[in-house]
Design a protein around this motif. Structure first.
Motif, PDB file in Angstrom:
ATOM      1  N   PRO A  50       0.808  -1.220   0.000  1.00 33.25           N
ATOM      2  CA  PRO A  50       0.000   0.000   0.000  1.00 33.25           C
ATOM      3  C   PRO A  50       0.845   1.276   0.000  1.00 33.25           C
ATOM      4  O   PRO A  50       0.477   2.274  -0.612  1.00 33.25           O
ATOM      5  CB  PRO A  50      -0.824  -0.127   1.289  1.00 33.25           C
ATOM      6  CG  PRO A  50      -0.916  -1.600   1.533  1.00 33.25           C
ATOM      7  CD  PRO A  50       0.410  -2.146   1.078  1.00 33.25           C
ATOM      8  N   LEU A  51       2.008   1.248   0.667  1.00 34.93           N
ATOM      9  CA  LEU A  51       2.882   2.408   0.691  1.00 34.93           C
ATOM     10  C   LEU A  51       3.433   2.701  -0.703  1.00 34.93           C
ATOM     11  O   LEU A  51       3.486   3.862  -1.138  1.00 34.93           O
ATOM     12  CB  LEU A  51       4.024   2.178   1.677  1.00 34.93           C
ATOM     13  CG  LEU A  51       5.046   3.304   1.823  1.00 34.93           C
ATOM     14  CD1 LEU A  51       4.384   4.580   2.315  1.00 34.93           C
ATOM     15  CD2 LEU A  51       6.163   2.891   2.775  1.00 34.93           C
ATOM     16  N   LYS A  66      -8.183   7.796   2.414  1.00 34.00           N
ATOM     17  CA  LYS A  66      -8.013   7.470   3.824  1.00 34.00           C
ATOM     18  C   LYS A  66      -7.843   5.965   3.994  1.00 34.00           C
ATOM     19  O   LYS A  66      -7.052   5.505   4.826  1.00 34.00           O
ATOM     20  CB  LYS A  66      -9.219   7.962   4.620  1.00 34.00           C
ATOM     21  CG  LYS A  66      -9.129   7.666   6.110  1.00 34.00           C
ATOM     22  CD  LYS A  66     -10.366   8.166   6.846  1.00 34.00           C
ATOM     23  CE  LYS A  66     -10.278   7.815   8.339  1.00 34.00           C
ATOM     24  NZ  LYS A  66     -11.500   8.277   9.060  1.00 34.00           N
ATOM     25  N   THR A  67      -8.572   5.201   3.182  1.00 34.81           N
ATOM     26  CA  THR A  67      -8.473   3.742   3.258  1.00 34.81           C
ATOM     27  C   THR A  67      -7.060   3.268   2.954  1.00 34.81           C
ATOM     28  O   THR A  67      -6.514   2.402   3.642  1.00 34.81           O
ATOM     29  CB  THR A  67      -9.462   3.087   2.271  1.00 34.81           C
ATOM     30  OG1 THR A  67     -10.788   3.469   2.619  1.00 34.81           O
ATOM     31  CG2 THR A  67      -9.339   1.570   2.321  1.00 34.81           C
ATOM     32  N   LEU A  68      -6.442   3.843   1.921  1.00 35.66           N
ATOM     33  CA  LEU A  68      -5.085   3.441   1.555  1.00 35.66           C
ATOM     34  C   LEU A  68      -4.097   3.855   2.642  1.00 35.66           C
ATOM     35  O   LEU A  68      -3.163   3.111   2.966  1.00 35.66           O
ATOM     36  CB  LEU A  68      -4.700   4.055   0.209  1.00 35.66           C
ATOM     37  CG  LEU A  68      -3.382   3.595  -0.413  1.00 35.66           C
ATOM     38  CD1 LEU A  68      -3.328   2.082  -0.551  1.00 35.66           C
ATOM     39  CD2 LEU A  68      -3.173   4.255  -1.771  1.00 35.66           C
ATOM     40  N   THR A  69      -4.290   5.032   3.211  1.00 37.63           N
ATOM     41  CA  THR A  69      -3.427   5.475   4.307  1.00 37.63           C
ATOM     42  C   THR A  69      -3.518   4.524   5.489  1.00 37.63           C
ATOM     43  O   THR A  69      -2.510   4.175   6.109  1.00 37.63           O
ATOM     44  CB  THR A  69      -3.812   6.901   4.748  1.00 37.63           C
ATOM     45  OG1 THR A  69      -3.694   7.785   3.638  1.00 37.63           O
ATOM     46  CG2 THR A  69      -2.912   7.391   5.864  1.00 37.63           C
ATOM     47  N   PRO A 319     -10.530  -3.629  -0.227  1.00 37.77           N
ATOM     48  CA  PRO A 319     -10.648  -2.256   0.266  1.00 37.77           C
ATOM     49  C   PRO A 319      -9.776  -1.988   1.486  1.00 37.77           C
ATOM     50  O   PRO A 319      -9.388  -0.843   1.731  1.00 37.77           O
ATOM     51  CB  PRO A 319     -12.142  -2.138   0.609  1.00 37.77           C
ATOM     52  CG  PRO A 319     -12.600  -3.534   0.834  1.00 37.77           C
ATOM     53  CD  PRO A 319     -11.797  -4.375  -0.097  1.00 37.77           C
ATOM     54  N   VAL A 320      -9.438  -3.008   2.238  1.00 36.97           N
ATOM     55  CA  VAL A 320      -8.591  -2.826   3.417  1.00 36.97           C
ATOM     56  C   VAL A 320      -7.149  -2.566   3.001  1.00 36.97           C
ATOM     57  O   VAL A 320      -6.468  -1.675   3.525  1.00 36.97           O
ATOM     58  CB  VAL A 320      -8.672  -4.047   4.346  1.00 36.97           C
ATOM     59  CG1 VAL A 320      -7.709  -3.897   5.522  1.00 36.97           C
ATOM     60  CG2 VAL A 320     -10.101  -4.231   4.857  1.00 36.97           C
ATOM     61  N   GLN A 321      -6.665  -3.326   2.014  1.00 38.57           N
ATOM     62  CA  GLN A 321      -5.299  -3.155   1.532  1.00 38.57           C
ATOM     63  C   GLN A 321      -5.177  -2.004   0.540  1.00 38.57           C
ATOM     64  O   GLN A 321      -4.084  -1.498   0.284  1.00 38.57           O
ATOM     65  CB  GLN A 321      -4.801  -4.444   0.870  1.00 38.57           C
ATOM     66  CG  GLN A 321      -4.578  -5.597   1.832  1.00 38.57           C
ATOM     67  CD  GLN A 321      -3.346  -5.395   2.697  1.00 38.57           C
ATOM     68  OE1 GLN A 321      -2.424  -4.670   2.329  1.00 38.57           O
ATOM     69  NE2 GLN A 321      -3.319  -6.038   3.860  1.00 38.57           N
ATOM     70  N   GLY A 322      -6.278  -1.609  -0.061  1.00 39.43           N
ATOM     71  CA  GLY A 322      -6.244  -0.507  -1.006  1.00 39.43           C
ATOM     72  C   GLY A 322      -5.831  -0.901  -2.403  1.00 39.43           C
ATOM     73  O   GLY A 322      -5.535  -0.033  -3.232  1.00 39.43           O
TER      74      GLY A 322
END
Length: 401
Positions: A50-51, A66-69, A319-322
């Protein structure tokens, strides 16, 4: 950062008898071509999918959700290293997700910094003695006051702002900059005064932009890239990225290595300052793509990314990991794209980028978030020798065996 004298820095002349190219006043060359090995980033402790995706989005102005953060922090929280009975310590991933860097010397006497070579930008900026100490902690810094050859460029400033509003900015000096066997005597060095947390948390000491000088951010007068300043001293006006999986690789300036055979070429559209070319894929039709050594992942059009993962059993947009994830034991299909009259194959093994927890892995191909072009980052570049030819305004790809 580990200094060059203790690292794996090596300059290799491609031919001992190679004559120097025609000199230009601002450059001093001891060879018309040279290879510079990248060094391992000692601060790198792990991949954070994700980063890497958020960094690519921010670079090209795609909003970071915000989800990705939250996904970035989730990955960080799971990267705990247990050391016997001594308790837990957090292994914080490199904020720029950069495993390998390039040693560069700036000033007189030389000050050694480890920089990221970035074909997706055109600024040479560095952490400096002017950077707030809380932001520069853990970085080697450039101190213009300790260089007898530094000269402040009066009235010049620079500011790089990303889509998530993170930024870096400062003033500008000219100074001696040496990479490998070639020195630019009056290179614009952008000294960071303000550095966003995104950069401060990383372990590279700055960037060497290798896109076209037209998108340099210095005002009121944009400055030439280091490559544009040295190109007249090279045997050929080009450089080659030889990036590799889990080993440093290198950059070659002024010559195409013999290992690069059966090169496919495509014309470059540099109107936006990037190494952009037209390509296509059998799963996504025709599209424009940018070759970017400063981006880790492949950012593809949403339809193209979806089409790729439809071929991967169990893959899903999490959606959790983005981004797209899949079972780590899954054999991924290759990804192919055209260059000129041929095609380059990115092995599926390279697309398996990083663990995402619970037996799943984060994909090296992710949606571009609406960008009008695909970004071919290191995941793709590692599959080939990539020739950035400014003389003929073309890009070449030579498949690695």
């Amino acid at each position: 950062m580990q200094p060059i004298t203790f690292g794996s820095f090596l300059v290799t002349f491609l031919s001992a008898s190679m004559a120097a190219g025609s000199a230009i006043p601002n450059a001093i060359s001891t060879s018309g071509s040279f290879e510079i090995k990248r060094t391992e980033n000692k601060g790198f402790t792990g991949r954070n999918g994700p980063l890497a995706l958020a960094r690519a989005y921010a670079k090209y102005g795609v909003p970071v959700s915000k989800t990705l953060t939250e996904a970035i922090e989730l990955v960080k929280s799971t990267q705990l290293v247990k050391r016997g009975g001594s308790g837990n310590v957090t292994a914080t991933p490199d904020g720029d997700d950069l495993q390998y860097l390039v040693p560069v010397e700036i000033g007189t006497p030389p000050q050694k910094l480890n920089l990221d070579f970035d074909t997706g930008s055109s600024d040479l900026w560095v952490f400096s003695s002017e950077t707030d100490s809380s932001s520069s902690q853990g970085h080697d810094v450039y101190d213009p006051s300790k260089s007898t050859s530094s000269k402040k460029l009066d009235g010049a400033t620079w500011n790089i702002t990303y889509g998530d509003q993170s930024s870096s900015s400062g003033d500008v000096y000219t100074d001696v900059v040496t990479v490998g066997s070639l020195t630019v005597k009056t290179q614009a060095v952008e000294s960071a005064q303000q550095v966003s947390a995104q950069f401060a948390s990383g372990h590279n000491d700055g960037l060497v932009g290798l896109a076209f000088s037209s998108i340099n951010t210095v005002t009121p007068t944009p400055q030439k890239t280091w490559f544009d300043n040295i190109v007249g001293s090279l045997d050929s006006p080009l450089f080659v990225a030889d990036l590799r999986h889990e080993t440093p690789g290198s950059y070659i300036f002024g010559a195409v290595p013999s290992a690069a055979s059966n090169i496919l070429y495509a014309p470059i559209d540099n109107s936006k300052g990037f190494w952009q070319f037209s390509t296509s894929s059998d799963i996504g039709g025709e599209f424009d793509a940018i070759a970017d050594t400063g981006t880790t992942l492949i950012l593809a059009g949403d339809d193209l990314a979806k089409a790729y993962y439809q071929k991967v059993q169990g893959a899903r947009l999490d959606p959790v990991q983005g981004g797209y994830v899949f079972g780590c034991n899954t054999t991924l299909p290759d990804f192919k794209f055209t260059v000129g009259e041929g095609a380059i194959t990115v092995p599926g093994s390279l697309v398996n980028y990083a663990p995402a927890g619970n037996g799943e892995c984060f994909g090296g191909i992710q949606p571009s978030g609406g960008l009008p072009f695909t970004i071919l980052g290191d995941i793709a570049l590692k599959a080939a020798h990539v020739i950035f030819d400014s003389g003929k305004t073309q890009i070449g790809w030579a498949q690695k065996k």
